[in-house]
Each structure stands twice: as structure tokens, then as C-alpha cells.
Design an enzyme around this catalytic site. Structure first.
Site, mmCIF file in Angstrom:
data_model
loop_
_atom_site.group_PDB
_atom_site.id
_atom_site.type_symbol
_atom_site.label_atom_id
_atom_site.label_comp_id
_atom_site.label_asym_id
_atom_site.label_seq_id
_atom_site.Cartn_x
_atom_site.Cartn_y
_atom_site.Cartn_z
ATOM 1 N N SER A 252 37.364 35.939 36.081
ATOM 2 C CA SER A 252 38.519 37.100 35.902
ATOM 3 C C SER A 252 38.723 37.352 37.552
ATOM 4 O O SER A 252 38.190 36.983 38.411
ATOM 5 C CB SER A 252 37.781 38.566 35.363
ATOM 6 O OG SER A 252 36.756 38.666 36.153
ATOM 7 N N LYS A 253 39.836 37.967 37.519
ATOM 8 C CA LYS A 253 40.493 38.424 38.828
ATOM 9 C C LYS A 253 39.616 39.310 39.693
ATOM 10 O O LYS A 253 39.476 39.279 41.028
ATOM 11 C CB LYS A 253 41.629 39.260 38.617
ATOM 12 C CG LYS A 253 42.598 39.593 39.750
ATOM 13 C CD LYS A 253 43.781 38.778 39.792
ATOM 14 C CE LYS A 253 44.539 39.113 41.158
ATOM 15 N NZ LYS A 253 44.647 37.894 42.145
ATOM 16 N N ARG A 254 38.630 40.043 38.959
ATOM 17 C CA ARG A 254 37.709 40.935 39.818
ATOM 18 C C ARG A 254 36.729 40.158 40.433
ATOM 19 O O ARG A 254 36.515 40.612 41.579
ATOM 20 C CB ARG A 254 37.028 41.596 38.722
ATOM 21 C CG ARG A 254 37.397 43.247 38.836
ATOM 22 C CD ARG A 254 36.638 44.088 37.705
ATOM 23 N NE ARG A 254 36.865 43.522 36.588
ATOM 24 C CZ ARG A 254 35.635 43.006 35.480
ATOM 25 N NH1 ARG A 254 34.632 43.462 35.894
ATOM 26 N NH2 ARG A 254 35.782 42.594 34.501
ATOM 27 N N GLN A 255 36.514 39.016 40.134
ATOM 28 C CA GLN A 255 35.532 38.093 41.151
ATOM 29 C C GLN A 255 36.318 37.324 42.161
ATOM 30 O O GLN A 255 35.543 36.303 42.771
ATOM 31 C CB GLN A 255 34.501 37.590 40.311
ATOM 32 C CG GLN A 255 33.888 38.274 39.446
ATOM 33 C CD GLN A 255 32.570 37.953 39.198
ATOM 34 O OE1 GLN A 255 31.918 36.998 39.737
ATOM 35 N NE2 GLN A 255 31.905 38.609 37.985
ATOM 36 N N GLY A 256 37.418 37.444 42.202
ATOM 37 C CA GLY A 256 38.274 36.267 43.228
ATOM 38 C C GLY A 256 39.369 36.148 42.710
ATOM 39 O O GLY A 256 39.985 36.629 41.618
#
Ligand code: GLU
Length: 478
Positions: A252-256
Site C-alpha cells: 500500500s501507498k502508506r509504506q512507500g
């Protein structure tokens, strides 16, 4: 002839998972002299992003994937945007309704909401209860004419069946239709849902292999039933494993970064990104890791795609990118660096030297974007240390001893190049009795003012005696 399609919904950007789906389809199509089709699944009118189609296409092109048929490309099975195929879906919906495989449903969203809440309260899985299943055709027509809003639902078998999918990656998968509900296939705005459109389009576009993410596996029975209602053969299916973060959560975008365009912006080469993405779930025979596109085409098969989720390993991607950067011809590298150099104040400066500088930097560049931070070393005369670590080391007694000796050695040398740097360092070692890392680090830090960077021999050679002397003297004053 094999025909495979990549069919994104235009909801924003090309995700790394989307690139993998497109890549596997394209590799397989190329390997079998088939066709790769791009279809835009834009039936969810609420979620459309204007520019998405162009972005998808340009990112696929950047990756080296060539589209044979699609919007903007043409082909014999168009239109390739679902929003332009509404008359086709209407025709097939009519057929389903006439043959009793679908029905009109007038249930209001309030009723459906209440139904779901009640079912949840009872611990049941929320699903449509078939309230409108047995409405007579005449009543349905009357209510439609009176202007009531409606959707169309497909029928699932009254007696549940077990449907077996022979998936190219997972082998036999059995899915019970008791899990499926009477799915909406045409929404109240008249647009088909994914389930109806995907089956009709895959059939009419003569798609031989449907390749898509594992999240679509539970939808297979609905699609299977539609194929059966229409009397069509099903294509082959391959459901790709999930892509996971290093903690095994869904990528997911949250991790990169997850958008292909971000990888491009951050200085990844298409060669390495594509090579890396190919390895997300697929593995070649043997231990080799670096493959060009033609090599991937030769090697690729669905049998070697894993069922288990594939972990996105950023370190591996960085390693691959560095490998590919190292292999580029200098002119090619320079061209690819240009967009990044344009962002610095050094654009257009000193063309001849720039090439030499790039040559010095090439072996250690991990991403093209790093050039932005590396040029100042070559163009500025009075740089500040890049970190407190550099400053700390340069202020140590040992460092001062080494740098003073370095200056002394330089004064008696008539030049400084990569050929006499070794001898000079040997002299410093003999006189100061300091050797190895402790000897080299102060010199590297004084000359580059950074903890990492290109090979010191090459920088020293480029700078020459006077500049190195100046840098050593400045470092002594810090
Ligand atoms: N439009 C679907 C998506 O974006 C495509 C799924 C499929 O390939 O069937 O996920």
C-alpha cells in the site's frame, strides 16, 4: 492465436501490481505470437479520472510494453472503452432477461441497508435475499414505465453448485455458488457492473487468457455462470498472487511508492523496474536475476508463477537499478540523467566536464535522481560538510594529523592523479603510522565532504593537486 488483455479501471495511476498484470499478459502474448489488448473498464462513472487513460498508456510505453489493440490504437474488436459499448451490454442484458437468467430489481437502498443490518445482527453474511426474483415480467414493465428506479440482477442457481476452476497458477480451485448472491449486473444509471462487462468483452474480444489479481478469484462463479447463460466457452484463467510489503501486509501507498510514475520520478530505469516486477511471483529456472525484455519473453510461463504472495523487496529493486545503471553506455546514461540534472543549478554548465563527472559517478549511482545531490561536489568550491558525522571525523586529532601530512606530501609532488595517490597515501601511512580505514576516511571526507560517494581515486584524479590541497586546508579549519 492467443489474445490477452490488460483492463484497468481508470481510477488514477498505474499501480505496480497493474504493471505486473500487464507485463505477464504481454510477455505471454509475445511468446506465443499473440496480441496484447488494452481495454479501459470505465463503467464506474463516479471513479473516473480524466487523464487516467493517457497515464496508463504512457506508463506502459515507458516500461517497454507495446499495445496491439486499444483505445487510441484501434483494432478489430473495438470500441475498447467500456463506456462506448453500452449498446452491446444492453443487447446481452435483454437476452439474459428474456431467458430468465436475470431479473429486474426495484429494491430501494433503504431496504437493502436494513436487510444487511438484520443479516449481520443474526451473524449471517450480508447478501441479497431475492426479494424481486419472482416479480412477473408485466409488473416489472409497468413499474419501469411509471419511472421507478431499478437495477438488473443475474440469477445464481437455486440449488448451490460447486464450480471448479482449473486455474493456470492455482490448479483446480473449487468455489461454491452458495457464496454468491444475485449480483447486480446493470446499475440504476444504466451502466453495467464489472461482472457483466468483463464477461461480454472478454468473449467478444476473443480473449484466450484472463490474467488478473487474486482478489478476483471469488468472482469467478458469477463469471462462469454468465458464460454458461450465454452459451459461451470460458477462456483460461490465471489469478496472480498478491504483492506484499515486507511485513506481509498488502502493498500500500502508506509504506512507500506504489505508482509506476513515482518510480520513474525517483530515478528507476524501466529495464530494472520491469525486471524486478517480473520477479514478483514469477521465478525463472536457475538463479539468474537479471533479464532483458526479450529474455523475459523467452523464459516466461504461468507454471512458474507462485500461488503465495510476493514480497516487494525495495533493497532488491535498488540493487537491480544500480546494476542496470552500471551497464548503460555513457551517452545513454547522460540522456537519462538530463531530466534530473535540469532540476539543479548546474544544467547547461561545462558540458565536457559533465560527461566526465557522470562517468565518475556511474559505478555508484543507485537511482538516477541521486545525480541531483552529487553535482555540487564538482561545481562548488566551498561546500559545507553534508552531515555532523563528517564534521566530527574531520575534527579528530588523527584526521588533522593525516590532512597536514597529506598537504605536506602534495607540496612536494608535482601533480596528483589516480596513479600517484597510492604512493602518496603510503608515505602518509609511514609517517603517521595510521593505516587502512582510519587513514582513508579523513581524506575521503575532506575531499568529498560526504560519507559516501564515488571512488576516491577517480575524484582525486579529476580534481588534481591544487583543488585537493585547497579542500584539505579547508577541512583543517573546520
Ligand atoms: N477493471 C478490473 C481492475 O481494474 C480488471 C479486472 C480484470 O482484469 O478482470 O481490477
Amino acid at each position: 492465436m492467443v489474445r490477452l488483455r490488460f483492463a484497468p479501471s481508470p481510477t488514477g495511476f498505474l499501480h505496480i501490481g497493474g504493471l505486473r498484470t500487464a507485463l505477464f499478459c504481454w510477455l505471454y502474448a509475445c511468446k506465443n505470437d499473440g496480441k496484447f489488448i488494452f481495454r479501459l473498464e470505465d463503467t464506474d462513472q463516479k471513479r473516473i479520472f480524466e487523464e487516467a487513460e493517457n497515464k496508463f498508456i504512457s506508463m506502459l510505453e515507458w516500461s517497454g510494453i507495446k499495445i496491439d489493440e486499444g483505445p487510441q490504437f484501434g483494432g478489430n474488436y473495438g470500441p475498447y472503452r467500456q463506456s462506448e459499448r453500452l449498446d452491446i451490454y444492453a443487447k446481452y442484458t435483454k437476452l439474459l432477461l428474456e431467458e430468465g437468467n436475470a431479473y429486474i430489481c426495484f429494491c430501494s437502498s433503504e431496504r437493502l441497508e436494513k436487510l444487511r443490518t438484520d443479516q449481520r445482527r443474526k451473524g449471517e453474511t450480508p447478501r441479497y435475499d431475492g426479494f424481486c426474483r419472482n416479480l412477473s415480467k408485466s409488473e416489472a414493465s409497468r413499474r419501469i414505465e411509471s419511472g421507478e428506479e431499478y437495477v438488473v440482477r443475474m440469477k445464481t442457481p437455486e440449488v448451490p453448485e460447486t464450480i471448479i476452476l482449473n486455474d493456470l497458477i492455482r490448479g483446480n480451485v473449487s468455489i461454491d455458488t452458495s457464496q454468491s448472491e444475485d449480483q447486480v449486473i446493470v446499475k440504476s444509471d444504466g451502466f453495467p457492473t464489472y461482472h457483466l462487462a468483463v464477461v461480454i468483452d472478454d468473449h467478444l474480444m476473443k480473449i484466450t487468457h484472463v490474467v488478473r489479481g487474486e482478489e478476483w478469484l471469488p468472482s469467478f462463479p458469477k463469471h462462469f455462470l454468465l458464460y454458461r447463460y450465454f452459451g459461451w466457452d470460458t477462456p483460461e484463467f490465471a489469478h496472480l498472487p498478491l504483492i506484499l510489503n515486507s511485513d506481509r501486509s498488502k502493498l500500500s501507498k502508506r509504506q512507500g511508492d506504489v505508482a509506476v510514475e513515482d518510480f520513474r520520478k525517483n530515478g528507476y530505469l524501466p529495464e530494472s523496474l520491469v525486471n524486478f516486477v517480473a520477479m514478483l511471483g514469477w521465478s525463472p529456472q536457475g538463479n539468474r536475476e537479471l533479464f532483458t525484455l526479450p529474455e523475459l519473453i523467452r523464459e516466461f510461463s504461468f507454471e512458474r508463477v507462485n500461488k503465495a504472495g510476493a514480497v516487494f523487496d525495495q533493497e532488491k529493486l535498488n540493487w537491480m537499478n544500480q546494476q542496470y545503471i552500471q551497464k548503460l553506455k555513457l551517452n545513454d546514461l547522460q540522456q537519462r540523467l538530463n531530466p534530473f540534472i535540469k532540476k539543479t543549478p548546474y544544467e547547461g554548465k561545462d558540458h565536457k566536464n559533465l560527461k566526465k563527472i557522470i562517468e565518475i559517478l556511474q559505478p555508484r549511482l543507485v537511482k538516477l535522481s541521486e545525480i541531483e545531490g552529487r553535482l555540487s561536489l564538482f561545481f562548488e568550491n566551498n561546500l559545507e560538510p553534508s552531515s555532523t558525522e563528517v564534521l566530527k571525523v574531520l575534527r579528530e586529532e588523527n584526521s588533522k594529523k593525516i590532512l597536514s601530512n597529506f598537504i605536506k606530501q602534495l607540496e612536494s609532488a608535482n601533480k596528483l592523479t589516480k596513479d600517484n595517490l597510492g604512493t602518496l597515501m603510503k608515505n602518509i601511512q609511514n609517517e603517521t603510522k595510521i593505516k587502512g580505514k582510519n587513514l582513508w576516511i579523513p581524506i575521503r571526507f575532506a575531499i568529498t565532504l560526504d560519507t559516501e560517494g564515488p571512488d576516491l581515486n577517480l575524484i582525486v584524479d579529476f580534481f588534481g593537486k591544487e583543488k585537493c590541497m585547497h579542500l584539505a586546508k579547508s577541512a583543517l579549519k573546520l
